[in-house]
Design a protein around this motif. Structure first.
Motif, PDB file in Angstrom:
ATOM      1  N   GLU A  15     -33.749 -22.267  39.715  1.00 22.62           N
ATOM      2  CA  GLU A  15     -33.190 -22.711  38.436  1.00 22.62           C
ATOM      3  C   GLU A  15     -33.152 -21.523  37.472  1.00 22.62           C
ATOM      4  O   GLU A  15     -34.158 -20.865  37.245  1.00 22.62           O
ATOM      5  CB  GLU A  15     -34.032 -23.847  37.855  1.00 22.62           C
ATOM      6  N   SER A  16     -31.972 -21.224  36.956  1.00 24.17           N
ATOM      7  CA  SER A  16     -31.808 -20.112  36.025  1.00 24.17           C
ATOM      8  C   SER A  16     -30.491 -20.260  35.275  1.00 24.17           C
ATOM      9  O   SER A  16     -29.470 -20.610  35.870  1.00 24.17           O
ATOM     10  CB  SER A  16     -31.811 -18.774  36.773  1.00 24.17           C
ATOM     11  N   ALA A  17     -30.514 -19.931  34.007  1.00 28.59           N
ATOM     12  CA  ALA A  17     -29.284 -19.931  33.205  1.00 28.59           C
ATOM     13  C   ALA A  17     -28.371 -18.788  33.625  1.00 28.59           C
ATOM     14  O   ALA A  17     -27.209 -18.744  33.227  1.00 28.59           O
ATOM     15  CB  ALA A  17     -29.635 -19.815  31.725  1.00 28.59           C
ATOM     16  N   GLU A  18     -28.879 -17.866  34.431  1.00 24.64           N
ATOM     17  CA  GLU A  18     -28.087 -16.723  34.890  1.00 24.64           C
ATOM     18  C   GLU A  18     -27.237 -17.031  36.118  1.00 24.64           C
ATOM     19  O   GLU A  18     -26.435 -16.208  36.536  1.00 24.64           O
ATOM     20  CB  GLU A  18     -29.003 -15.535  35.195  1.00 24.64           C
ATOM     21  N   ASN A  19     -27.390 -18.193  36.712  1.00 27.89           N
ATOM     22  CA  ASN A  19     -26.621 -18.567  37.898  1.00 27.89           C
ATOM     23  C   ASN A  19     -25.208 -18.935  37.485  1.00 27.89           C
ATOM     24  O   ASN A  19     -24.976 -19.996  36.919  1.00 27.89           O
ATOM     25  CB  ASN A  19     -27.278 -19.745  38.623  1.00 27.89           C
ATOM     26  N   LYS A  20     -24.263 -18.036  37.780  1.00 31.75           N
ATOM     27  CA  LYS A  20     -22.892 -18.239  37.336  1.00 31.75           C
ATOM     28  C   LYS A  20     -21.921 -17.562  38.290  1.00 31.75           C
ATOM     29  O   LYS A  20     -22.265 -16.609  38.979  1.00 31.75           O
ATOM     30  CB  LYS A  20     -22.681 -17.646  35.938  1.00 31.75           C
ATOM     31  N   ALA A  21     -20.690 -18.045  38.262  1.00 36.69           N
ATOM     32  CA  ALA A  21     -19.601 -17.415  39.009  1.00 36.69           C
ATOM     33  C   ALA A  21     -18.352 -17.472  38.140  1.00 36.69           C
ATOM     34  O   ALA A  21     -18.171 -18.420  37.365  1.00 36.69           O
ATOM     35  CB  ALA A  21     -19.360 -18.134  40.333  1.00 36.69           C
ATOM     36  N   ILE A  22     -17.501 -16.478  38.297  1.00 38.23           N
ATOM     37  CA  ILE A  22     -16.275 -16.421  37.502  1.00 38.23           C
ATOM     38  C   ILE A  22     -15.155 -15.830  38.343  1.00 38.23           C
ATOM     39  O   ILE A  22     -15.380 -14.952  39.174  1.00 38.23           O
ATOM     40  CB  ILE A  22     -16.497 -15.591  36.212  1.00 38.23           C
ATOM     41  N   VAL A  23     -13.962 -16.359  38.141  1.00 40.48           N
ATOM     42  CA  VAL A  23     -12.746 -15.815  38.750  1.00 40.48           C
ATOM     43  C   VAL A  23     -11.811 -15.498  37.583  1.00 40.48           C
ATOM     44  O   VAL A  23     -11.471 -16.389  36.803  1.00 40.48           O
ATOM     45  CB  VAL A  23     -12.085 -16.826  39.712  1.00 40.48           C
ATOM     46  N   PHE A  24     -11.439 -14.230  37.480  1.00 37.89           N
ATOM     47  CA  PHE A  24     -10.580 -13.806  36.376  1.00 37.89           C
ATOM     48  C   PHE A  24      -9.845 -12.521  36.768  1.00 37.89           C
ATOM     49  O   PHE A  24     -10.258 -11.821  37.695  1.00 37.89           O
ATOM     50  CB  PHE A  24     -11.395 -13.611  35.094  1.00 37.89           C
ATOM     51  N   ASN A  55      -9.626 -18.128  35.652  1.00 39.27           N
ATOM     52  CA  ASN A  55      -9.186 -19.109  36.641  1.00 39.27           C
ATOM     53  C   ASN A  55     -10.252 -20.164  36.877  1.00 39.27           C
ATOM     54  O   ASN A  55      -9.947 -21.344  37.026  1.00 39.27           O
ATOM     55  CB  ASN A  55      -8.849 -18.445  37.976  1.00 39.27           C
ATOM     56  N   ALA A  56     -11.500 -19.704  36.945  1.00 37.53           N
ATOM     57  CA  ALA A  56     -12.602 -20.640  37.191  1.00 37.53           C
ATOM     58  C   ALA A  56     -13.900 -20.039  36.687  1.00 37.53           C
ATOM     59  O   ALA A  56     -14.096 -18.823  36.728  1.00 37.53           O
ATOM     60  CB  ALA A  56     -12.725 -20.953  38.671  1.00 37.53           C
ATOM     61  N   TYR A  57     -14.761 -20.923  36.234  1.00 33.77           N
ATOM     62  CA  TYR A  57     -16.096 -20.552  35.790  1.00 33.77           C
ATOM     63  C   TYR A  57     -17.037 -21.638  36.298  1.00 33.77           C
ATOM     64  O   TYR A  57     -16.827 -22.829  36.028  1.00 33.77           O
ATOM     65  CB  TYR A  57     -16.135 -20.471  34.260  1.00 33.77           C
ATOM     66  N   ILE A  58     -18.029 -21.230  37.066  1.00 39.50           N
ATOM     67  CA  ILE A  58     -18.993 -22.160  37.640  1.00 39.50           C
ATOM     68  C   ILE A  58     -20.369 -21.795  37.106  1.00 39.50           C
ATOM     69  O   ILE A  58     -20.760 -20.628  37.137  1.00 39.50           O
ATOM     70  CB  ILE A  58     -18.994 -22.094  39.185  1.00 39.50           C
ATOM     71  N   PHE A  59     -21.080 -22.785  36.602  1.00 40.30           N
ATOM     72  CA  PHE A  59     -22.452 -22.555  36.173  1.00 40.30           C
ATOM     73  C   PHE A  59     -23.346 -23.588  36.847  1.00 40.30           C
ATOM     74  O   PHE A  59     -22.883 -24.626  37.315  1.00 40.30           O
ATOM     75  CB  PHE A  59     -22.578 -22.602  34.638  1.00 40.30           C
ATOM     76  N   PHE A  60     -24.629 -23.266  36.902  1.00 36.72           N
ATOM     77  CA  PHE A  60     -25.604 -24.131  37.560  1.00 36.72           C
ATOM     78  C   PHE A  60     -26.548 -24.670  36.497  1.00 36.72           C
ATOM     79  O   PHE A  60     -27.086 -23.922  35.693  1.00 36.72           O
ATOM     80  CB  PHE A  60     -26.390 -23.341  38.603  1.00 36.72           C
ATOM     81  N   GLU A  61     -26.729 -25.998  36.534  1.00 30.76           N
ATOM     82  CA  GLU A  61     -27.542 -26.648  35.508  1.00 30.76           C
ATOM     83  C   GLU A  61     -28.206 -27.878  36.111  1.00 30.76           C
ATOM     84  O   GLU A  61     -27.543 -28.707  36.731  1.00 30.76           O
ATOM     85  CB  GLU A  61     -26.625 -27.043  34.348  1.00 30.76           C
ATOM     86  N   ASN A  62     -29.512 -27.978  35.938  1.00 29.94           N
ATOM     87  CA  ASN A  62     -30.273 -29.133  36.431  1.00 29.94           C
ATOM     88  C   ASN A  62     -30.015 -29.415  37.911  1.00 29.94           C
ATOM     89  O   ASN A  62     -29.826 -30.560  38.313  1.00 29.94           O
ATOM     90  CB  ASN A  62     -29.959 -30.377  35.595  1.00 29.94           C
ATOM     91  N   GLY A  63     -29.976 -28.357  38.712  1.00 32.89           N
ATOM     92  CA  GLY A  63     -29.799 -28.509  40.153  1.00 32.89           C
ATOM     93  C   GLY A  63     -28.379 -28.762  40.613  1.00 32.89           C
ATOM     94  O   GLY A  63     -28.149 -29.029  41.785  1.00 32.89           O
ATOM     95  N   ASN A  64     -27.423 -28.687  39.690  1.00 34.08           N
ATOM     96  CA  ASN A  64     -26.020 -28.922  40.040  1.00 34.08           C
ATOM     97  C   ASN A  64     -25.153 -27.727  39.682  1.00 34.08           C
ATOM     98  O   ASN A  64     -25.377 -27.084  38.657  1.00 34.08           O
ATOM     99  CB  ASN A  64     -25.471 -30.147  39.294  1.00 34.08           C
ATOM    100  N   ALA A  65     -24.161 -27.474  40.514  1.00 31.19           N
ATOM    101  CA  ALA A  65     -23.143 -26.484  40.196  1.00 31.19           C
ATOM    102  C   ALA A  65     -21.989 -27.219  39.530  1.00 31.19           C
ATOM    103  O   ALA A  65     -21.587 -28.291  39.984  1.00 31.19           O
ATOM    104  CB  ALA A  65     -22.667 -25.787  41.464  1.00 31.19           C
TER     105      ALA A  65
END
Length: 186
Positions: A119-128, A138-148
């Motif tokens: 669990e981390s606020a740093e878990n992210k993905a981006i397409v640009f 194009n897309a931004y994915i973040f992880f929060e409370n065990g969910n992407a």
């Protein structure tokens, strides 16, 4: 003509969890409200309604094969770097895609990390469009409370945490320098 966007994903994950993820079979994405809201929020030509039939994964038998396939596709300039000290995995490619339908299996791949990451606020993905000076995302994915979560709200880089944008650009610039050193110039 559209240009290929870049993909960058950074997650906090222990080495054993990363190895478990990479050796695991690919997970079939399931149509849910997040996919639907994300899809509806995107601007694209000839957009169709997203159905379960549109959601698919790569044909590989495990996640490591997905990584290997992109790395072997030299034109993508893909990378997979694990920092053992920080327990961070950096995954992505300089030249990914410009087509949302082609991006779906990668989004499914990244979303399936949710069971493995710390669990981390740093878990992210981006397409640009990193190379093209465009602020569209194009897309931004973040992880929060065990969910992407595929963000339906993020449309431009201005909608993304500026620290993450700067870290992403710095990392991609370093990778570009590495790849450039090994290029054969005609």
């Amino acid at each position: 003509m559209s240009e290929l966007s870049s993909l960058y994903c950074k997650v906090k994950i222990t080495k054993p969890q990363l190895e478990k993820f990479l050796s695991s079979p690919l997970e079939e994405p399931q149509l849910n409200e997040n996919w639907l809201h994300f899809w509806e929020s995107r601007r694209m030509y000839s957009k169709s309604v997203l159905t379960q039939d549109d959601l698919y994964t790569y044909k590989d038998s495990n996640n490591q094969e997905v990584i290997n396939g992109w790395i072997d596709y030299r034109e993508a300039m893909a990378f997979s770097d694990y920092d053992e000290t920080e327990e961070e995995w950096h995954w992505g490619m300089m030249f990914f895609s410009e087509n949302y339908v082609e991006m779906i299996p990668m989004f499914a791949f990244i979303i399936s990390l949710e069971k493995y990451v710390s669990e981390s606020a740093e878990n992210k993905a981006i397409v640009f469009p990193f190379f093209w000076g465009d602020d569209d995302v194009n897309a931004y994915i973040f992880f929060e409370n065990g969910n992407a979560v595929l963000s339906p709200k993020v449309q431009t880089l201005k909608d993304v945490d500026s620290n993450f944008v700067e870290q992403t650009k710095a990392f991609l610039n370093r990778k570009w320098e590495e790849f450039s050193k090994n290029m054969e110039w005609d």
